[in-house]
Design an enzyme around this catalytic site. Structure first.
Site, PDB file in Angstrom:
ATOM      1  N   GLN A   9      -9.236 -12.585 -28.816  1.00 24.85           N
ATOM      2  CA  GLN A   9      -9.667 -10.849 -28.989  1.00 24.85           C
ATOM      3  C   GLN A   9      -8.745 -10.063 -28.439  1.00 24.85           C
ATOM      4  O   GLN A   9      -8.005  -8.956 -28.930  1.00 24.85           O
ATOM      5  CB  GLN A   9     -10.965 -10.798 -28.040  1.00 24.85           C
ATOM      6  CG  GLN A   9     -11.106  -9.410 -28.048  1.00 24.85           C
ATOM      7  CD  GLN A   9     -11.630  -8.766 -29.342  1.00 24.85           C
ATOM      8  OE1 GLN A   9     -12.128  -9.446 -30.312  1.00 24.85           O
ATOM      9  NE2 GLN A   9     -11.335  -7.394 -29.427  1.00 24.85           N
ATOM     10  N   GLU A  10      -7.617 -10.551 -27.405  1.00 25.12           N
ATOM     11  CA  GLU A  10      -6.542  -9.836 -26.888  1.00 25.12           C
ATOM     12  C   GLU A  10      -5.393  -9.942 -27.658  1.00 25.12           C
ATOM     13  O   GLU A  10      -4.750  -8.886 -28.067  1.00 25.12           O
ATOM     14  CB  GLU A  10      -6.311 -10.175 -25.646  1.00 25.12           C
ATOM     15  CG  GLU A  10      -7.147  -9.845 -24.429  1.00 25.12           C
ATOM     16  CD  GLU A  10      -7.030  -8.358 -24.007  1.00 25.12           C
ATOM     17  OE1 GLU A  10      -6.681  -7.760 -24.834  1.00 25.12           O
ATOM     18  OE2 GLU A  10      -7.494  -7.934 -22.936  1.00 25.12           O
TER      19      GLU A  10
END
Length: 480
Positions: A303-304
């Site tokens: 996600q990052e």
């Protein structure tokens, strides 16, 4: 002879009376509630830590506790087994997430309606032309689960749609039928929309077609002579709906299903094959260090940065887990572009956030709330909890914090809390996406044997509202 026959008749009558009495008191005087269910992701399952889970498991367990009982689970492989077991008094009730139309047809007592599901067409996008209407099913191999309310819908629709045909399967669960469609071993199945969306996360080539009709009520099924249980179940569900227990369970298992598009899932699955193998040893090491499921850490990393060790934001946040320079220094990360260092630093930081939360916040909400703090900081998280408390919501429940985090971008709300404006909507999306990525990894990746890490005692960066934790680490289990 007459005397003997009389004695036999009397004994037979007594035996019958005793059986009826035992049936009527089967649960009222017992310590256990015997419940029939099946093994799948939406009812009852055992996770990699040996702990049971599932929507039905949690709801029934809460109900049993409310009447002072514990649950004995009786698993079945086929829905057709349920009614005979209930009619024979071999169980008190059944909780399979099944339509009450099945129970009505079986002529057995019904419990309360606790949720509703919409039956939808499920097919493979590369195997069939788009199915826009039910009549488009004509000519295709359609198979549905035995006991599904969809059978009654199809029966009614077939009166106006010639050659509409389908088969019932008592050998396959709804999940197995959807997987057969995903693997192109079956043209079409019909399943409830929530399950279809759940499976689409793992198989993005699935398409969800039209609904068959109105929402189907879902209920528990009861054996005969269980009037007291039926009444107490009705009272329990009314209370659970009023206090938000059912809503929280729905969010826990299904609240994050609509966040990602099929293209996002397809890319993630591709990256899992091409990129994750190189990083897997680092995530394993991070779990051994922190006790946090490596698949959850991998979901955060994706996600990052989409697992890019060289990722950098305009604000200077850098690396696979996107660490600030200050956080990296405190976590002992000397080179933020080094994948191993960045993963270990991010994992330790998440661990500290989990430890810093109030003890009354329990799993899995504890993990989701800690990840919200990872994104927005402990200060803004505490503001969201304050807003929840002021609005008589639960500040320890992720489902309620999702609403108040979004409020932090509204002057009506953020001017009344300590840390002011925050992009809370982005934080909610951040956490919900991670939940979906974690679910996918949990399906396709093997767990690592859990370890118990030592207390790390690492001070959090002041900019994140941090403080040295005094909370003894709990055993971190994989979130549901």
């Amino acid at each position: 002879m007459l005397s003997l026959f009389g004695m036999m008749a009397m004994l037979s009558g007594c035996q019958k009376a005793e059986e009826e009495a035992s049936h009527s008191q089967y649960t009222e005087d017992a310590k256990h509630l015997v419940v029939i269910t099946r093994n799948d992701s939406s009812t009852y399952f055992i996770d990699e830590n040996g702990a049971p889970g599932g929507f039905e498991f949690e709801l029934v367990t809460k109900y049993a506790k409310s009447i002072g009982k514990t649950v004995k689970w009786k698993l079945v492989n086929q829905v057709s087994e349920v009614v005979p077991l209930l009619k024979a008094g071999k169980a008190d009730m059944a909780a399979l997430g099944i339509s009450n139309r099945f129970a009505t047809n079986a002529n057995i007592p019904l419990g309360p309606i606790y949720k509703r599901v919409t039956p939808v067409v499920v097919y493979h996008r590369s195997n069939l032309k788009p199915i826009k209407k039910i009549k488009d099913l004509v000519g295709h191999d359609v198979k549905i689960e035995y006991g599904s309310g969809a059978a009654s819908d199809l029966e009614a629709l077939s009166k106006n749609i010639p050659n509409l045909k389908w088969t019932l399967s008592d050998q396959d669960s709804p999940e197995e039928l959807i997987e057969a469609v995903a693997n192109q071993a079956l043209d079409v199945t019909i399943a409830n929309e929530v399950l279809a969306k759940h499976m689409k996360r793992f198989y993005p080539d699935l398409e969800i077609g039209p609904s068959l009709g109105a929402n189907e009520p879902v209920t528990w099924l009861f054996a005969e002579h269980r009037e007291v249980l039926v009444q107490s179940a009705n009272s329990f569900i009314v209370g659970a709906q009023k206090d938000g227990s059912v809503k929280r369970l729905m969010d826990r298992y299904y609240g994050h299903l609509d966040r990602l598009q099929p293209a996002d899932v397809t890319k993630f699955l591709q990256q899992r094959v091409e990129v994750l193998p190189k990083l897997r040893p680092f995530f394993h090491e991070a779990q051994k260090l922190t006790g946090i499921d490596w698949r959850l850490l991998a979901a955060v990393g994706y996600q990052e940065s989409h697992w890019n060790p060289l990722a950098v934001s305009p604000a200077g946040v850098r690396g696979l887990m996107m660490l600030t320079e200050q956080t990296a220094a405190i976590m002992g990360v000397k080179n933020r572009t080094d994948a191993r260092q960045n993963i270990l630093g991010g994992a330790k930081y998440i661990r500290r956030l989990v430890e810093s939360l109030p003890l009354q916040i329990v799993e899995p909400d504890r993990n989701w709330i800690a990840l919200a703090a990872y994104n927005t900081g402990l200060g803004h998280l505490e503001d969201a909890r304050v807003l929840a408390d002021r609005q008589k919501m639960n500040p320890d429940a992720w489902i309620d914090l999702k609403g108040t985090l979004v409020q932090l971008r509204n002057p009506k709300w953020f001017t009344k809390v300590k840390h002011g404006y925050a992009r809370g909507g982005e934080t909610v999306i951040f956490v919900e996406n991670i939940r979906t990525y974690y679910d996918i990894l949990s399906k396709f990746e093997q767990p690592l044997v859990e370890v118990f890490p030592p207390k790390m005692g690492i001070e959090l960066p002041a900019s994140q509202g941090g403080h040295k934790s005094t909370i003894t680490p709990n055993r971190l289990t994989a979130p549901t």
